[in-house]
Design an enzyme around this catalytic site. Structure first.
Site, PDB file in Angstrom:
ATOM      1  CG  LEU A  36       2.507  22.629  45.851  1.00  0.00           C
ATOM      2  CD1 LEU A  36       3.665  21.765  45.398  1.00  0.00           C
ATOM      3  CD2 LEU A  36       2.659  23.878  46.626  1.00  0.00           C
ATOM      4  CE  LYS A  37      -5.042  27.768  41.261  1.00  0.00           C
ATOM      5  NZ  LYS A  37      -5.835  28.931  41.392  1.00  0.00           N
ATOM      6  CB  ILE A  38       1.732  23.137  38.979  1.00  0.00           C
ATOM      7  CG1 ILE A  38       2.183  22.991  40.591  1.00  0.00           C
ATOM      8  CG2 ILE A  38       3.086  22.969  38.433  1.00  0.00           C
ATOM      9  CD1 ILE A  38       3.058  21.811  41.010  1.00  0.00           C
TER      10      ILE A  38
END
Length: 212
Positions: free
Chosen positions: A83-85
């Site tokens: 997940l890119k957050i």
């Protein structure tokens, strides 16, 4: 070190996968918007192309929305998910909540202090936009160097993005990045040099092998 292809175009990912040295795929909302398929279908197709990590960037901006979207992405993609957050207050909170179960990468980092918070929140990766940081801050390589220094004794690794040339890719690694994600044209460019082809042509012209 891993080198990723930065794309959501199925044909580009398929081409990169044939080379055998591309370790995974990174996407973002802008790239997904360029796909001929919906984001969900695109991600499912990409997951079948390269067995390595597949990065999905959350679009929700609040903590509850990020958590819900992150879990939905994991259900869709499975064990390949990263997940890119974004590096925001709710983003770091979401990383701390999700990282025990789903690998997280903090994206859009522009200061070493944000890299420190990424590590404390449990992020697997801290993402630096090298070329963009150079344009906005003056020196993207210095940002990577500083991030590498503050992350030395942590488990968080630097993934460098926004790289526009082979020279920029090499300088980024020399500055301390652990991994690179590159668009297809730069991926091709880092594998080529005109003198390499010239040498091959000379051997082909003047030499002999078992099939010649």
């Amino acid at each position: 070190m891993a080198i990723y292809v930065d794309t959501a175009i199925i044909t580009e990912a398929q081409l990169a996968s044939q080379w055998g040295w591309v370790g995974g795929i990174t996407t973002n909302p802008t790239l997904l918007a360029k796909s001929n398929f919906s984001p969900a279908v695109t991600l499912q197709e990409l997951a079948q192309i390269i067995p390595g990590e597949l990065y999905y960037q959350l679009t929700a901006s609040d903590f509850d929305g990020m958590v819900a979207e992150g879990k939905a992405a994991f259900e869709l993609i499975g064990q390949q998910t990263v997940l890119k957050i974004p590096a925001t207050i709710p983003g770091f909170q979401a990383v701390a909540h999700l990282s025990p179960e789903i690998p997280c990468a903090v994206t859009a980092i522009y200061s070493p202090s944000q890299a420190v918070v990424s590590a404390e929140a449990g992020a697997k990766y801290a993402i630096a936009y090298v070329n963009r940081a150079t344009r906005l801050l003056g020196d993207g390589f210095a940002l990577v160097r500083d991030m590498a220094n503050v992350l030395k004794k942590t488990n968080t690794e630097i993934l460098a993005a926004s790289i526009k040339s082979p020279e920029e890719a090499v300088q980024t690694l020399l500055a301390g990045a652990h991994h690179l994600t590159l668009p297809l044209d730069v991926l091709q460019a880092i594998a080529l040099h005109e003198l390499s082809q010239q040498t091959v042509d000379e051997f082909a012209k003047n030499g002999r092998g078992i099939v010649s």
